[in-house]
Design a protein around this motif. Structure first.
Motif, PDB file in Angstrom:
ATOM      1  N   THR A 294       0.840  -1.185   0.000  1.00  0.00           N
ATOM      2  CA  THR A 294       0.000   0.000   0.000  1.00  0.00           C
ATOM      3  C   THR A 294       0.877   1.237   0.000  1.00  0.00           C
TER       4      THR A 294
ATOM      5  N   ARG B 103      -8.433  13.346   1.018  1.00  0.00           N
ATOM      6  CA  ARG B 103      -9.525  12.363   1.014  1.00  0.00           C
ATOM      7  C   ARG B 103     -10.579  12.753  -0.022  1.00  0.00           C
TER       8      ARG B 103
ATOM      9  N   THR C 214     -10.003   4.195   9.484  1.00  0.00           N
ATOM     10  CA  THR C 214      -8.813   3.710  10.178  1.00  0.00           C
ATOM     11  C   THR C 214      -8.963   4.048  11.656  1.00  0.00           C
TER      12      THR C 214
ATOM     13  N   ASP D 135      -6.688   5.428  13.356  1.00  0.00           N
ATOM     14  CA  ASP D 135      -5.695   6.473  13.615  1.00  0.00           C
ATOM     15  C   ASP D 135      -6.153   7.772  12.962  1.00  0.00           C
TER      16      ASP D 135
ATOM     17  N   ARG E  62      -4.278   9.121   9.916  1.00  0.00           N
ATOM     18  CA  ARG E  62      -4.280   8.381   8.647  1.00  0.00           C
ATOM     19  C   ARG E  62      -5.654   8.395   8.024  1.00  0.00           C
ATOM     20  N   CYS E  63      -5.648   8.308   6.718  1.00  0.00           N
ATOM     21  CA  CYS E  63      -6.896   8.206   5.969  1.00  0.00           C
ATOM     22  C   CYS E  63      -6.676   7.131   4.917  1.00  0.00           C
ATOM     23  N   GLY E  64      -7.613   6.251   4.758  1.00  0.00           N
ATOM     24  CA  GLY E  64      -7.499   5.202   3.753  1.00  0.00           C
ATOM     25  C   GLY E  64      -8.574   5.345   2.699  1.00  0.00           C
TER      26      GLY E  64
ATOM     27  N   SER F  31     -10.090   3.064  -0.917  1.00  0.00           N
ATOM     28  CA  SER F  31     -10.045   1.811  -1.654  1.00  0.00           C
ATOM     29  C   SER F  31     -10.738   1.992  -2.991  1.00  0.00           C
TER      30      SER F  31
END
Length: 112
Positions: free
Chosen positions: A7, A19, A32, A34, A37-39, A41
């Protein structure tokens, strides 16, 4: 330990802006634990069986000129076709083989 996926990570000055930029491109935010952090997909692009195989071990991703020619030339009787995904000028076939998951991909002409 056997790696399963990689990743990319990078630093940004404005997390919300980053984001929103990815959401605008069609990515789905992934929560996430945390706040730092930003995820995101690209969504579920593989059939569920292919994802299950990936959980056990890495897959081989193979670019081919023609998926149709591949089926004619290299399909083994023991191979199981798991499904096709087409998006953004790319067409992929997930195939379960005796040696694990293979994902074959070809680029397609984009329609304007």
């Amino acid at each position: 330990m056997q790696p399963r996926r990689a990743t990319p990570m990078y630093l940004v000055e404005d997390m919300d802006d980053a984001r929103l930029r990815y959401v605008g491109l069609g990515f789905v935010p992934m929560p996430t634990a945390d706040d730092g952090r930003c995820g995101v997909s690209a969504g579920q692009t593989l059939p569920p069986r292919a994802v299950a195989l990936l959980e056990d071990r890495p897959a081989l991703y193979v670019w081919v000129e023609s998926l149709e020619d591949l089926r004619i030339a290299a399909w083994a009787e023991s191979d199981t076709f798991l499904g096709e995904v087409s998006m953004a000028g790319l067409r992929e076939w997930a195939v379960e083989t005796d040696n694990g998951l293979l994902v074959f991909a070809e680029t397609t002409a984009r329609q304007h």
